[in-house]
Scaffold this motif. Structure first.
Motif, PDB file in Angstrom:
ATOM      1  N   UNK A  12      50.114  50.787  40.717  1.00 49.22           N
ATOM      2  CA  UNK A  12      50.883  52.037  41.188  1.00 49.22           C
ATOM      3  C   UNK A  12      50.097  53.184  40.769  1.00 49.22           C
ATOM      4  N   UNK A  13      49.864  53.386  39.444  1.00 54.01           N
ATOM      5  CA  UNK A  13      49.152  54.578  38.838  1.00 54.01           C
ATOM      6  C   UNK A  13      47.758  54.438  38.964  1.00 54.01           C
ATOM      7  N   UNK A  14      46.974  53.201  38.907  1.00 48.90           N
ATOM      8  CA  UNK A  14      45.681  53.338  38.824  1.00 48.90           C
ATOM      9  C   UNK A  14      45.067  52.531  39.905  1.00 48.90           C
ATOM     10  N   UNK A  15      45.740  51.964  40.917  1.00 45.77           N
ATOM     11  CA  UNK A  15      45.283  51.397  42.158  1.00 45.77           C
ATOM     12  C   UNK A  15      44.384  49.834  41.834  1.00 45.77           C
ATOM     13  N   UNK A  16      44.590  49.433  40.625  1.00 43.64           N
ATOM     14  CA  UNK A  16      43.786  48.387  40.116  1.00 43.64           C
ATOM     15  C   UNK A  16      44.816  47.281  39.405  1.00 43.64           C
ATOM     16  N   UNK A  17      44.651  46.210  39.265  1.00 44.48           N
ATOM     17  CA  UNK A  17      45.438  45.014  38.429  1.00 44.48           C
ATOM     18  C   UNK A  17      45.255  45.264  37.150  1.00 44.48           C
ATOM     19  N   UNK A  31      37.334  46.877  33.562  1.00 46.64           N
ATOM     20  CA  UNK A  31      36.255  47.395  34.459  1.00 46.64           C
ATOM     21  C   UNK A  31      36.320  48.425  35.125  1.00 46.64           C
ATOM     22  N   UNK A  32      37.922  48.864  35.285  1.00 43.64           N
ATOM     23  CA  UNK A  32      37.910  50.268  35.771  1.00 43.64           C
ATOM     24  C   UNK A  32      37.553  51.346  34.905  1.00 43.64           C
ATOM     25  N   UNK A  33      38.120  51.144  33.662  1.00 40.57           N
ATOM     26  CA  UNK A  33      37.780  52.231  32.596  1.00 40.57           C
ATOM     27  C   UNK A  33      36.375  52.265  32.246  1.00 40.57           C
ATOM     28  N   UNK A  34      35.514  51.099  32.350  1.00 39.83           N
ATOM     29  CA  UNK A  34      34.189  51.238  32.092  1.00 39.83           C
ATOM     30  C   UNK A  34      33.614  51.871  33.329  1.00 39.83           C
ATOM     31  N   UNK A  86      38.627  51.735  44.343  1.00 38.37           N
ATOM     32  CA  UNK A  86      38.354  51.057  45.675  1.00 38.37           C
ATOM     33  C   UNK A  86      37.070  49.862  45.588  1.00 38.37           C
ATOM     34  N   UNK A  87      36.198  50.120  44.773  1.00 38.08           N
ATOM     35  CA  UNK A  87      35.201  49.241  44.504  1.00 38.08           C
ATOM     36  C   UNK A  87      35.750  47.984  43.712  1.00 38.08           C
ATOM     37  N   UNK A  88      36.847  48.271  42.972  1.00 37.86           N
ATOM     38  CA  UNK A  88      37.281  46.849  42.505  1.00 37.86           C
ATOM     39  C   UNK A  88      38.211  46.013  43.668  1.00 37.86           C
ATOM     40  N   UNK A  89      38.848  46.885  44.295  1.00 35.72           N
ATOM     41  CA  UNK A  89      39.760  46.320  45.552  1.00 35.72           C
ATOM     42  C   UNK A  89      38.729  45.446  46.516  1.00 35.72           C
ATOM     43  N   UNK A  90      37.549  45.754  46.572  1.00 36.60           N
ATOM     44  CA  UNK A  90      36.585  45.129  47.481  1.00 36.60           C
ATOM     45  C   UNK A  90      35.683  44.047  46.659  1.00 36.60           C
ATOM     46  N   UNK A  91      35.614  44.220  45.568  1.00 36.16           N
ATOM     47  CA  UNK A  91      34.591  43.388  44.832  1.00 36.16           C
ATOM     48  C   UNK A  91      35.277  42.665  43.634  1.00 36.16           C
ATOM     49  N   UNK A 147      30.553  49.174  49.128  1.00 32.79           N
ATOM     50  CA  UNK A 147      30.547  50.566  48.733  1.00 32.79           C
ATOM     51  C   UNK A 147      29.624  51.484  49.640  1.00 32.79           C
ATOM     52  N   UNK A 148      29.728  52.370  49.573  1.00 36.41           N
ATOM     53  CA  UNK A 148      28.596  53.558  50.283  1.00 36.41           C
ATOM     54  C   UNK A 148      27.170  53.427  49.547  1.00 36.41           C
ATOM     55  N   UNK A 149      26.094  53.744  50.501  1.00 33.78           N
ATOM     56  CA  UNK A 149      24.895  53.962  49.808  1.00 33.78           C
ATOM     57  C   UNK A 149      24.757  54.799  48.485  1.00 33.78           C
ATOM     58  N   UNK A 150      25.618  55.967  48.454  1.00 28.42           N
ATOM     59  CA  UNK A 150      25.604  56.837  47.444  1.00 28.42           C
ATOM     60  C   UNK A 150      26.096  55.999  46.100  1.00 28.42           C
TER      61      UNK A 150
END
Length: 181
Positions: A60-65, A71-74, A96-101, A117-120
């Motif tokens: 709820x707060x960070x969008x990751x499990x 990994x999110x903090x890194x 969003x990257x962790x949700x995808x990967x 992810x995006x090219x950027x």
């Protein structure tokens, strides 16, 4: 050779009972495990406003499990640990990257092959390769230290030795500990 977080992580992982970790350190969110009854009692807003952190709260707060929190903090960085994060990757992008990967390794592989992810974002991840080689070591809490069994660590407190710790200027924290003992 380890931080207190690593001792806490090891003891919580070994426990065969539910564990509440009382802390103001978000790094310990990675230890949350609903199936094993490990949660964090978060004290960042003071002892009169405690927050119970389970996996649902982390999502709820960070969008990751909770299992993805290191990994999110890194990725997004953590100034309290001296981690700058990946330049241009904030909380939303990291989530969003962790949700995808699923993992940091998955994100790095996807950045290399152009599949997520995006090219950027991919360029930022690839440019931060040296940082991402070492950052997880700082963020991840050890769970496998060679410690005596937990029951062996419970013993009477040496009050004089505890008072001697006050030379470290622990202030009101130490006063409260001594009063509790």
């Amino acid at each position: 050779d380890h931080e207190a977080d690593d001792v806490i992580g090891t003891l919580a992982t070994r426990a065969d009972v539910p564990v509440d970790i009382v802390t103001g350190d978000r790094d310990l969110f990675q230890l949350v495990d609903d199936d094993r009854g490990i949660r964090v009692v978060y004290t960042a807003r003071g002892m009169s406003n405690l927050e119970i952190v389970d996996d649902t709260a982390v999502v709820s707060k960070h969008g990751v499990h909770a299992a993805q929190y290191a990994d999110f903090a890194a990725l997004r960085g953590d100034p309290s640990d001296g981690l700058p994060g990946v330049a241009g990757i904030g909380e939303k992008s990291a989530a969003s990257l962790l949700a995808a990967c699923a993992t940091l390794d998955g994100i790095r592989a996807a950045a290399a092959d152009g599949s997520a992810g995006t090219p950027a974002q991919r360029a930022k991840i690839l440019a931060a390769s040296d940082y991402l080689d070492v950052a997880p070591t700082v963020v991840r809490v050890a769970r496998d230290l060679d410690l005596a069994p937990f029951d062996d660590r419970l013993r009477p407190v040496d009050h004089d030795a505890a008072v001697a710790l006050d030379t470290w200027n622990l202030g009101s924290s130490m006063t409260r500990v001594l009063a509790a003992l």
